[in-house]
Design an enzyme around this catalytic site. Structure first.
Site, PDB file in Angstrom:
ATOM      1  N   HIS A  95      13.985 -58.699  18.049  1.00  0.00           N
ATOM      2  CA  HIS A  95      13.284 -57.376  17.793  1.00  0.00           C
ATOM      3  C   HIS A  95      12.488 -56.979  18.986  1.00  0.00           C
ATOM      4  O   HIS A  95      12.728 -55.851  19.150  1.00  0.00           O
ATOM      5  CB  HIS A  95      12.450 -57.685  16.444  1.00  0.00           C
ATOM      6  CG  HIS A  95      13.333 -58.214  15.426  1.00  0.00           C
ATOM      7  ND1 HIS A  95      13.261 -59.567  15.121  1.00  0.00           N
ATOM      8  CD2 HIS A  95      13.570 -57.434  14.213  1.00  0.00           C
ATOM      9  CE1 HIS A  95      13.957 -59.627  13.868  1.00  0.00           C
ATOM     10  NE2 HIS A  95      14.208 -58.499  13.345  1.00  0.00           N
ATOM     11  N   GLU A 147       7.226 -63.088  17.143  1.00  0.00           N
ATOM     12  CA  GLU A 147       8.108 -63.180  18.271  1.00  0.00           C
ATOM     13  C   GLU A 147       7.250 -63.078  19.807  1.00  0.00           C
ATOM     14  O   GLU A 147       7.395 -63.703  20.781  1.00  0.00           O
ATOM     15  CB  GLU A 147       9.286 -61.991  18.593  1.00  0.00           C
ATOM     16  CG  GLU A 147      10.158 -62.224  17.271  1.00  0.00           C
ATOM     17  CD  GLU A 147      11.328 -61.191  17.427  1.00  0.00           C
ATOM     18  OE1 GLU A 147      12.178 -61.601  16.454  1.00  0.00           O
ATOM     19  OE2 GLU A 147      11.434 -60.372  17.987  1.00  0.00           O
ATOM     20  N   ARG A 182      -4.301 -42.778  -3.256  1.00  0.00           N
ATOM     21  CA  ARG A 182      -4.002 -41.573  -2.736  1.00  0.00           C
ATOM     22  C   ARG A 182      -3.031 -41.130  -4.068  1.00  0.00           C
ATOM     23  O   ARG A 182      -2.040 -41.636  -4.336  1.00  0.00           O
ATOM     24  CB  ARG A 182      -3.263 -41.309  -1.574  1.00  0.00           C
ATOM     25  CG  ARG A 182      -4.060 -41.394  -0.487  1.00  0.00           C
ATOM     26  CD  ARG A 182      -3.656 -41.034   0.815  1.00  0.00           C
ATOM     27  NE  ARG A 182      -4.301 -41.087   2.046  1.00  0.00           N
ATOM     28  CZ  ARG A 182      -4.845 -42.050   2.821  1.00  0.00           C
ATOM     29  NH1 ARG A 182      -4.594 -43.186   2.876  1.00  0.00           N
ATOM     30  NH2 ARG A 182      -5.614 -41.644   3.941  1.00  0.00           N
ATOM     31  N   ARG A 227     -12.261 -41.318   3.002  1.00  0.00           N
ATOM     32  CA  ARG A 227     -11.808 -41.500   1.573  1.00  0.00           C
ATOM     33  C   ARG A 227     -12.694 -41.228   0.629  1.00  0.00           C
ATOM     34  O   ARG A 227     -12.158 -41.010  -0.465  1.00  0.00           O
ATOM     35  CB  ARG A 227     -11.154 -42.789   1.600  1.00  0.00           C
ATOM     36  CG  ARG A 227      -9.828 -43.005   2.447  1.00  0.00           C
ATOM     37  CD  ARG A 227      -8.751 -41.745   2.226  1.00  0.00           C
ATOM     38  NE  ARG A 227      -8.631 -41.640   1.020  1.00  0.00           N
ATOM     39  CZ  ARG A 227      -7.998 -42.308   0.261  1.00  0.00           C
ATOM     40  NH1 ARG A 227      -7.345 -43.360   0.411  1.00  0.00           N
ATOM     41  NH2 ARG A 227      -7.890 -42.006  -1.150  1.00  0.00           N
TER      42      ARG A 227
HETATM   43  N1  URA Z   1      -4.403 -45.851   7.932  1.00  0.00           N
HETATM   44  C1  URA Z   1      -4.698 -46.056   7.008  1.00  0.00           C
HETATM   45  O1  URA Z   1      -3.966 -47.208   6.471  1.00  0.00           O
HETATM   46  N2  URA Z   1      -5.294 -45.545   6.021  1.00  0.00           N
HETATM   47  C2  URA Z   1      -5.830 -44.266   6.378  1.00  0.00           C
HETATM   48  O2  URA Z   1      -6.280 -43.710   5.508  1.00  0.00           O
HETATM   49  C3  URA Z   1      -5.724 -43.945   7.787  1.00  0.00           C
HETATM   50  C4  URA Z   1      -4.931 -44.604   8.415  1.00  0.00           C
END
Ligand code: URA
Length: 264
Positions: free
Chosen positions: A6, A80, A168, A224
């Site tokens: 890979h 790897e 989300r 968030r």
């Molecule tokens: N990466 C993530 O996993 N979540 C985010 O909100 C931003 C970057």
């Protein structure tokens, strides 16, 4: 077989280098090598897993490699990398904060992860700790402090999905979460988790099982508690800061802390 399937390079290509900077994004791995290291060689672009050799300002030769997104790809790449001789991995990622004091544009250094990742189940039992190396965590923190970036150190929630798994709904195709994913941010916030990302939990478990040193620094690109979206205006600067922290930590870490006996 010398070249690993890979990652596209083998032990003879890296000439005894034992440390890798690992980015999820292949373009970030390229920027690390071109903008923050003295680029010596391109190792591979196989499957988009871009990898380079470069020299830090302090003169240490390192591999800048790509994990790809998420735990399954990370598990393949880290396996790897270990096969070709890498013994220390410093992840440079991006993340979404879930605590109001961790602002977009800052960096989070993960000391351990709440690991909710399927790939990790193939590596070690669920209850096996997902912890960073204390030495790399301290080196990253010292580097961040010395560089004057806005830094935090703490616990990270490492999950398999960017949308459902990080609660989300507005920016997702799927507006409906299963019950166990509703209220996740509030629950993790109360557990004093700082942030969400998608690789560190499995990476930390892999590193402990393989006997690798590991650290993780992520650029905060989403807040968030305020919004689901990525703060594109701060992304480039925060990413640059996270890379600078990783490179300075590699130059600054006490060589004694890299010894194999400290990788238990
Ligand atoms: N990466 C993530 O996993 N979540 C985010 O909100 C931003 C970057």
């Amino acid at each position: 077989m010398t070249r690993r399937y890979h990652i596209g390079f083998g032990p003879e290509d890296i000439d005894g280098i034992d440390t890798a900077i690992l980015c999820g994004d292949p373009d970030r791995a390229s920027r690390v090598a071109r903008d923050h290291l003295a680029l010596e060689a391109e190792l591979s672009t196989n499957r988009g897993l871009n990898a380079y050799i470069g020299r830090t300002p302090g003169g240490r030769r390192v591999v800048s490699a790509t994990s790809g997104m998420g735990a399954p790809s990370t598990s393949i790449v880290v396996n790897e990398l270990a096969q070709v001789g890498i013994r220390h991995v410093v992840r440079v990622g991006t993340t979404g904060s879930i605590q109001p004091h961790v602002r977009s544009g800052s960096v989070v250094i993960s000391r351990a992860a709440l690991c909710r990742q399927g790939a990790a189940e193939d590596i070690a039992p669920t209850e096996y700790p997902a912890a960073a190396s204390p030495f790399w965590t301290l080196a990253l923190t010292q580097a961040a402090r010395a560089l004057g970036v806005d830094w935090h150190v703490g616990l990270t929630a490492s999950v398999d999905t960017f949308y459902e798994g990080q609660e989300r709904t507005e920016t997702s195709f799927n507006p409906t979460l299963i019950p166990s994913r509703r209220g996740l941010i509030e629950a993790y916030k109360a557990l004093r988790v700082l942030n969400f990302e998608m690789e560190s939990g499995t990476l930390f478990k892999l590193a402990s099982v393989y006997g690798l040193g590991v650290g993780c620094v992520c650029a905060v690109i989403a807040a968030r508690d305020e919004a689901e979206s990525v703060a594109l205006d701060v992304k480039a600067r925060a990413e640059r800061d996270a890379i600078r922290v990783a490179v300075a930590a590699i130059d600054g870490i006490d060589p004694e802390w890299l010894d194999e006996r400290h990788r238990w």
